[in-house]
Design an enzyme around this catalytic site. Sequence first.
Site, mmCIF file in Angstrom:
data_model
loop_
_atom_site.group_PDB
_atom_site.id
_atom_site.type_symbol
_atom_site.label_atom_id
_atom_site.label_comp_id
_atom_site.label_asym_id
_atom_site.label_seq_id
_atom_site.Cartn_x
_atom_site.Cartn_y
_atom_site.Cartn_z
ATOM 1 N N GLN A 5 14.011 4.928 -45.181
ATOM 2 C CA GLN A 5 14.076 3.857 -44.197
ATOM 3 C C GLN A 5 15.414 3.946 -43.471
ATOM 4 O OE1 GLN A 5 14.890 -0.350 -45.137
ATOM 5 N NE2 GLN A 5 12.913 -0.800 -44.216
ATOM 6 N N TYR A 45 18.248 -7.383 -39.456
ATOM 7 C CA TYR A 45 19.218 -6.292 -39.248
ATOM 8 C C TYR A 45 19.235 -5.916 -37.763
ATOM 9 C CZ TYR A 45 19.372 -6.454 -44.254
ATOM 10 O OH TYR A 45 19.541 -6.911 -45.537
ATOM 11 N N ARG A 61 9.957 -5.145 -55.892
ATOM 12 C CA ARG A 61 10.435 -5.478 -57.225
ATOM 13 C C ARG A 61 9.468 -5.090 -58.339
ATOM 14 N NH1 ARG A 61 11.748 -11.460 -55.713
ATOM 15 N NH2 ARG A 61 9.974 -11.012 -54.337
ATOM 16 N N GLU A 81 9.605 -15.894 -86.988
ATOM 17 C CA GLU A 81 9.820 -16.929 -85.964
ATOM 18 C C GLU A 81 9.588 -18.283 -86.617
ATOM 19 O OE1 GLU A 81 10.868 -17.371 -82.694
ATOM 20 O OE2 GLU A 81 10.478 -19.441 -83.299
HETATM 21 C C1 LIG Z 1 17.497 -5.229 -54.155
HETATM 22 C C2 LIG Z 1 16.633 -5.263 -52.939
HETATM 23 C C3 LIG Z 1 17.046 -4.581 -51.808
HETATM 24 C C4 LIG Z 1 16.235 -4.581 -50.670
HETATM 25 N N1 LIG Z 1 16.608 -3.830 -49.593
HETATM 26 C C5 LIG Z 1 15.756 -3.687 -48.568
HETATM 27 C C6 LIG Z 1 16.021 -2.763 -47.528
HETATM 28 O O1 LIG Z 1 17.018 -2.042 -47.523
HETATM 29 N N2 LIG Z 1 15.118 -2.671 -46.524
HETATM 30 C C7 LIG Z 1 13.990 -3.425 -46.480
HETATM 31 O O2 LIG Z 1 13.207 -3.303 -45.547
HETATM 32 N N3 LIG Z 1 13.720 -4.306 -47.456
HETATM 33 C C8 LIG Z 1 14.555 -4.431 -48.502
HETATM 34 N N4 LIG Z 1 14.229 -5.270 -49.530
HETATM 35 C C9 LIG Z 1 12.990 -6.058 -49.451
HETATM 36 C C10 LIG Z 1 11.835 -5.345 -50.134
HETATM 37 O O3 LIG Z 1 11.519 -4.129 -49.521
HETATM 38 C C11 LIG Z 1 10.587 -6.246 -50.125
HETATM 39 O O4 LIG Z 1 10.193 -6.463 -48.799
HETATM 40 C C12 LIG Z 1 10.842 -7.581 -50.782
HETATM 41 O O5 LIG Z 1 11.510 -7.398 -51.996
HETATM 42 C C13 LIG Z 1 9.552 -8.351 -51.027
HETATM 43 O O6 LIG Z 1 8.652 -7.576 -51.740
HETATM 44 P P1 LIG Z 1 8.457 -7.698 -53.337
HETATM 45 O O7 LIG Z 1 8.087 -9.108 -53.597
HETATM 46 O O8 LIG Z 1 7.356 -6.728 -53.642
HETATM 47 O O9 LIG Z 1 9.745 -7.332 -53.956
HETATM 48 C C14 LIG Z 1 15.020 -5.299 -50.666
HETATM 49 C C15 LIG Z 1 14.629 -5.978 -51.808
HETATM 50 C C16 LIG Z 1 15.405 -5.962 -52.947
HETATM 51 C C17 LIG Z 1 14.930 -6.670 -54.171
HETATM 52 S S1 SF4 Z 2 12.334 -9.447 -62.547
HETATM 53 FE FE1 SF4 Z 2 13.987 -10.442 -61.446
HETATM 54 S S2 SF4 Z 2 15.574 -8.876 -61.385
HETATM 55 FE FE2 SF4 Z 2 13.682 -7.800 -61.904
HETATM 56 S S3 SF4 Z 2 12.916 -7.100 -59.947
HETATM 57 FE FE3 SF4 Z 2 11.961 -9.057 -60.400
HETATM 58 S S4 SF4 Z 2 13.220 -10.512 -59.331
HETATM 59 FE FE4 SF4 Z 2 14.423 -8.658 -59.487
#
Ligand SMILES: Cc1cc2nc3c(=O)[nH]c(=O)nc-3n(C[C@H](O)[C@H](O)[C@H](O)COP(=O)(O)O)c2cc1C
Ligand code: SF4
Length: 657
Positions: A105, A172, A318, A419
Site C-alpha cells: 500500500q 491521509y 486485526r 480453578e
Molecule cells: C495497527 C494498525 C495499523 C493500520 N495501518 C493501516 C494503514 O497503514 N493503511 C490502511 O489503509 N489501514 C490501516 N489500518 C486499518 C486496517 O487496514 C483496517 O482497515 C482496520 O483495522 C479495520 O479492519 P479490521 O477490523 O479487520 O481490523 C491499520 C490498522 C491497524 C490495527
Molecule cells: S485483539 Fe486487540 S490487540 Fe489484537 S488485533 Fe484485535 S484489537 Fe488489536
Amino acid sequence: MGEHYPGLFQPLKLGTMTVKNRLLMSAMSINFGVDDKGRVNRQLTAYFVARARGGAGAMLVGGGAVHPTGLELPHLPTLWDDGCIGPLEKMVRAVKPFGCSFGVQLMHGGRQSYHDRKVAPSAIAAPAVVKGVPRELSPDEIMEMVAAFGDAARRCRQAGFDFIEIHAAHGYLINQFLSPNANHRRDRYGGCFENRIRFLIQIIEDIRSKCGRDFPVGIRINGEDYISNGWSMHEALRLSRILERLKVAYLHVSAGVYGSTQLTIPSMYVEQGCFVHLAARVKQEVALPVIAVGRIKTPEMAEEIIKEGKADMVAMGRSFLADPRWPLKARSGRRKAIRHCVGCCLGCIHAVLALEPGGCVVNPEVGREYLSDSENKNSVRQTGRSAAGRRVLVVGAGPSGLAAARAAAKAGHVVTVLEKEATAGGALALAAKAPGRGELNDILDFFLNEIDELGVEIRFGCRLDSQVLDRLRPQVVVLATGALPEVPMIKGLAGSQMELFTVNEVMAGKADVPGEKTVVLGGGQAGLMGADYLATRGKSVAVLHRGDHFAEEMSSNDRYYLRERLKQGDVSLFKKVRALTFASRGVSFRCDGKMFELEDCDSAVIAGNMKSVRQAANLLKGRKVELQIVGDAKSPRHLMYAIEEGERVVDELSSST
Ligand SMILES: Cc1cc2nc3c(=O)[nH]c(=O)nc-3n(C[C@H](O)[C@H](O)[C@H](O)COP(=O)(O)O)c2cc1C
Ligand code: SF4
C-alpha cells in the site's frame, strides 16, 4: 478441502492478477520490521510469511512511505529511493512459495504524519491524534508528490510485488485532497469535486506511465469520512464510476479519519462488519471488484458477504494479527480453533500511535515470528529442547493460567488446571459481563477449546491445598490466581451507612446493589465498566477518580466508545478528586478547586487499586516444586501481559530441565 465456506475459497481476478481466494490481509502500518533507513528486514518478512503460510489470498504491506514528508510512523517501509528494492525483493521471494498475492500500500501521511515536517493540501491541523499544523503544498510540490507515488510503484514492481494499493482513505494525504474538511485550496486541486480528485487521478496516471497498464493498481477509498464537511458516500460513488472507467483493479471501501465519529479501527463496542454496507453500496454502482472491511471476524460473516454479493473480497486487518492461520482453519472447518481478535485496539493501533511496535493482546507472537524456527505453528514458540513430560499444575483458569496450560501442554508436559470457581475466566470473564464487552469471551473460548483438544484436565471448584499437592505431586506449579480490588483507606468509609461492594462482586452478579444512587470509587477501566453496568440497570452513578485521566489502561479507540456510552446513561464523572470524605449516606470531595457533596447515596462500589492474590505460594514451602507466578498474581496489569506471560512459562520450563 474447500467444502467449508466455498464462497471464500474461490479465486478472484483483480485486474490482470488472479488471487487464490477472497481473503485479503489489509494494509497495517505495524511500526516494526525495518532498519533505520526504513529497509524491510527479516522481522517483517517472517511476519508476512506466517500469514502467507496461513492461507491469506492476498496481503498488503502497510504504510509504504512514498516521500520523506509522508512517513506516517517512525518504523515503516520507505519507498522513496531505489535502495529499498533489494530488501523488498528478498521479502517477496520469501513469501512467493505460498501462492499468496503480495502487494504494497502506497501512502503519504500528510497532516496525519507523526513528525513535524508535515505537509497537506491546506495548512489545517488534523482534528485529533497528531498535533501540529502542516505546511500547505505548492503546485510544484504537488507534482513532486504525484511523481513520488509513481516512482514508489515502479520500485514495488521491480521488487516483484504482484500489485499495489493507493491509500486514498483514512484522512491521509490523498484523502485530505478529496475531503472538503481538509482541502481549502483555491487552485485546480481544491474546491469542486473534479479539482479535489485531480491529485488521485494524476497519481494513477503517473503509476501507469511508470509501471505499465497491466500492473494491478487497487484504490482504498472512504465510503464516509464520518466528520463534518468530510467526504461522503455521494462523492465516493461519483469517484467510483470514474475509477471504473480508468480500469483500476479494485475498490477497497473503508471509512473514518483521525477524529471522526466512527473510527477507522473500531473497538469491540462497534458491531461486526460495521463498514460492509459502504462497500455494498459501491458495489451496486460499479462492475469493478469491491473489497469490504471492518470488524469482519468470523468465517460465517465473511462467507455471507461474498455469497450475498455485498463485496467480492473480504479484507481483515486485526483478524490476521490475532490468528495468521485464520484462512487455513476456516477452510478445514476448524472454526473453533480460530484465535479471534477481540477489538480491544490496545496491542495494535494504540501501540503504534504511541510510536511503539504493533502487537496483539491475544497473540503475543506478532512481531516475534522471526524468532521461531518451527515451520508450522503460529503461537507458542518451540524451544527446540525436548523437555516434555513434567507434571505441571496451573492454579487459576483465567487468561494467563489458560495460556500457560496450553503452552505447557503443547510442549508435551502433563498439565492439570485447578480453578476455585465453577467456571473459567477469572477477571476476564467478569470484564466480559460489562455491556458491549461480551466478545472478550472469545479469548476464553479459544483457550478452552485448545486445552480440551490437548487433553488438559481442568478441575473446577477446586483450590490448591496440601492434599491436592500430595495427590498430584506436581514438579512445577504455575500460580495464576489473579488479583482483587483493595479496599481504600478513606475517611468515614468504615462508619458509613452505605452498602459497600467490590466491582468484582458487582460484575459477578454476587451483589444486589440497592437503591438508585451509587458511588463508584475509581475511574480506571474496571470503574468505568462497573459504572456502565450499573447505569444500564437504571442506577444513577457518580465515578470518583483520583487520577488525571479516566481508564488510561484502555486503548484510546476503545475508551472513546465507552465514554460515548456513558454519556447516554445517568453517569457523572469526576477526576482529580481530593479530600474525599464519607458521611452516613453521602460523600464530599474537592474537584477542580470546587467542593461537591453527593447526598442520599445508597451504595459504594470499590474499583480502585488491585492487589495480587498469591497466598497459595506458601503451601509450596519445603516442597521440591518449581514455582512460577504469572499474570495479575505477579502484579496486577492488563490482559496483554497476562496471555504473554502465560505463554512464556513454557520457555522457563524447558530451560530448567
Ligand atoms: C495497527 C494498525 C495499523 C493500520 N495501518 C493501516 C494503514 O497503514 N493503511 C490502511 O489503509 N489501514 C490501516 N489500518 C486499518 C486496517 O487496514 C483496517 O482497515 C482496520 O483495522 C479495520 O479492519 P479490521 O477490523 O479487520 O481490523 C491499520 C490498522 C491497524 C490495527
Ligand atoms: S485483539 Fe486487540 S490487540 Fe489484537 S488485533 Fe484485535 S484489537 Fe488489536
